[in-house]
Design a protein around this motif. Sequence first.
Motif, PDB file in Angstrom:
ATOM      1  N   GLN A  55       0.816  -1.121  -0.165  1.00 29.74           N
ATOM      2  CA  GLN A  55      -0.087   0.045   0.001  1.00 29.74           C
ATOM      3  C   GLN A  55       0.784   1.277   0.118  1.00 29.74           C
ATOM      4  O   GLN A  55       0.571   2.266  -0.754  1.00 29.74           O
ATOM      5  CB  GLN A  55      -0.784   0.120   1.172  1.00 29.74           C
ATOM      6  N   SER A  80       2.415   1.619  -3.531  1.00 28.86           N
ATOM      7  CA  SER A  80       1.391   1.898  -4.654  1.00 28.86           C
ATOM      8  C   SER A  80       0.924   3.587  -4.394  1.00 28.86           C
ATOM      9  O   SER A  80       0.623   4.172  -5.299  1.00 28.86           O
ATOM     10  CB  SER A  80       0.258   0.947  -4.454  1.00 28.86           C
ATOM     11  N   GLY A  81       0.923   3.878  -3.161  1.00 29.05           N
ATOM     12  CA  GLY A  81       0.454   5.278  -2.754  1.00 29.05           C
ATOM     13  C   GLY A  81       1.803   6.267  -3.354  1.00 29.05           C
ATOM     14  O   GLY A  81       1.486   7.253  -3.804  1.00 29.05           O
ATOM     15  N   GLY A 127       0.925   8.629  -6.523  1.00 28.48           N
ATOM     16  CA  GLY A 127       1.013  10.041  -6.145  1.00 28.48           C
ATOM     17  C   GLY A 127       1.987  10.882  -6.992  1.00 28.48           C
ATOM     18  O   GLY A 127       1.935  12.037  -7.445  1.00 28.48           O
TER      19      GLY A 127
END
Length: 58
Positions: free
Chosen positions: A7, A10-11, A15
Amino acid sequence: MLLNNIQLRSGVVGGTFLSTAINFSFNDVLFTAVMAIIGAVVSFIVSYILQKMFSDKE
């Protein structure tokens, strides 16, 4: 722990992609496309000239 790591990655990737995509303008994309076309044409011409200069068929 592994799920949290995925997570986080992927963030960060999402971004980074979104913040970069927002900063593109049409002029930047057009300039890049024109420069790519010019580069391809010059590369083709130089390859063609070198092939004619160094070919064994005389």
